[in-house]
Design an enzyme around this catalytic site. Sequence first.
Site, PDB file in Angstrom:
ATOM      1  N   LEU A 201      -1.045   3.102 -37.101  1.00  0.00           N
ATOM      2  CA  LEU A 201      -2.084   4.376 -36.898  1.00  0.00           C
ATOM      3  C   LEU A 201      -2.467   4.427 -38.053  1.00  0.00           C
ATOM      4  O   LEU A 201      -2.040   4.922 -39.477  1.00  0.00           O
ATOM      5  CB  LEU A 201      -1.060   5.454 -36.117  1.00  0.00           C
ATOM      6  CG  LEU A 201      -1.681   6.849 -35.950  1.00  0.00           C
ATOM      7  CD1 LEU A 201      -1.061   7.524 -34.849  1.00  0.00           C
ATOM      8  CD2 LEU A 201      -2.103   7.666 -37.078  1.00  0.00           C
ATOM      9  N   HIS A 388     -11.258 -10.119 -32.840  1.00  0.00           N
ATOM     10  CA  HIS A 388     -10.388  -8.905 -32.561  1.00  0.00           C
ATOM     11  C   HIS A 388      -9.746  -8.391 -34.224  1.00  0.00           C
ATOM     12  O   HIS A 388      -9.162  -7.087 -34.104  1.00  0.00           O
ATOM     13  CB  HIS A 388      -9.123  -9.240 -31.641  1.00  0.00           C
ATOM     14  CG  HIS A 388      -7.820  -9.877 -32.387  1.00  0.00           C
ATOM     15  ND1 HIS A 388      -8.182 -10.939 -33.243  1.00  0.00           N
ATOM     16  CD2 HIS A 388      -6.909  -9.623 -32.526  1.00  0.00           C
ATOM     17  CE1 HIS A 388      -6.923 -11.477 -33.721  1.00  0.00           C
ATOM     18  NE2 HIS A 388      -6.142 -10.514 -33.228  1.00  0.00           N
ATOM     19  N   ALA A 390      -9.016  -9.359 -38.397  1.00  0.00           N
ATOM     20  CA  ALA A 390      -9.214 -10.265 -39.564  1.00  0.00           C
ATOM     21  C   ALA A 390      -8.557 -11.875 -39.526  1.00  0.00           C
ATOM     22  O   ALA A 390      -9.215 -12.687 -39.878  1.00  0.00           O
ATOM     23  CB  ALA A 390      -8.976  -9.720 -40.770  1.00  0.00           C
TER      24      ALA A 390
END
Length: 465
Positions: A201, A388, A390
Amino acid sequence: MKLVQETPFRFRIERQAPMRVPGVVFVSRDLMPEEQALQQIVNVATLPGIVGASYGMPDLHWGYGFPIGGVAATDVSAGGVVSPGGVGFDISCGVRLLAADLHREGLVPVMDRLMDDLDAATPRGLGGGGVWRLPGPAQLDRVLREGACFAVRAGHGEARDLDRCEDQGAVAGADPGQVGTRAVERGLLQVGSLGSGNHFLEVQAVEEIYDEAVAAAFGLRLGQVCVMIHCGSRGLGHQICTDHVRAMDKAMIDYGIGVPDRQLACVPVDSPEGRGYLGAMAAAANYGRANRQLLAEAARRAFRQVAGAALALVYDVSHNLAKVEEHDGRRLCVHRKGATRALPPHHPDLPADLAPFGQPVFIPGTMGTASYVLTGVPGGHAFHSTCHGAGRVQSRHQAARSTSGRELRARLEGRGIAVRGSSWRGLAEEKPDAYKDVDAVVAASVGAGLCRMVARLVPLGVVKG
DNA sequence: ATGTCC
């Protein structure tokens, strides 16, 4: 294997037996992945019913059966198969972005307290408990059927949140009866938890806007504070994948299906086992969405209490999922594994207010690097899919060997990025240089015509799984 | 990714 460069960001792997379709890999020369990943593109191209091509996204790398960054669609009415390896173990892993009514300057005086509150409010790490203590399987059943809708109905969120979730917060066709008892046991204890590994997060700020109109429609402006949540379906999804791979490995013999790699276990979509997997997968997808909804609510409470700020959901989208979709009049089972759906403007599945602009796509960077907001484009390739993230270049082991978690945290905090970890080892495994350059991955995705750029976000603080 | 092997 014969690899032909077609454009600066597109390579074709020529079809040769037993491939049914060619491979198409959207990479630059610099992003060309290891041979193993290309071989997996070739292997996927042999699956019964596959149409178009076996695709690789710019962040392609080696995975279980299918590569991560793989997209493959099979024709349901032509014996097309579904393969759990084409979704991966973390079913419905995905990203949700929330935008605060707050400029980054307003956050400075309360940042430490906010990070401490988010740290305390975000259950994470291996195993462990979630933000919900489910009284029993009956409640879990509702999570599996109703996803984020159940969380909102139970008072954890606002109705508008659901408009901003892929599939309005719940994938249809979830079948809890296909979720084994072990998956249920694991799921009961983890609803509303972040997990570990690359899950996080993050508190971020909008650093650059590339398209004012689209950014405004998404509710984003320069300097704004955002929260990005990246998590999946925890042990429940993992157990479902394990159970159904095992079942398919046996069942596929009866269907006369042979695959070049056992990890590509698959059965026809239109079979009891195929429907069973898709029903269980949808249940895990809903679990993942409920998870992100609850974590977002925990973040909202912290922001309200510490900064007096509200968080509006921009969108929530998965990058590990198989879906039966209609493309050019055919019903196709589209597998996206480490690949994000990117619907173009005016697609019927978009919420009305986003329809002119396309579907928001979020590309999480690594700790200390940027994340991106993208949007789908007309004529998007690979069944409307893009990258989506790295993509790893170092194994967890390699990464942890060359860096200590303490050292990494000190380095990040020296650059003004607050860090709240859950284990030192986990932190070290996620060091930024263990990943490809997210800027290059996004540039290749845009160059290949898979999506376009909307905004760039930079990290201010990370709550790490 | 994952109670990193039932």
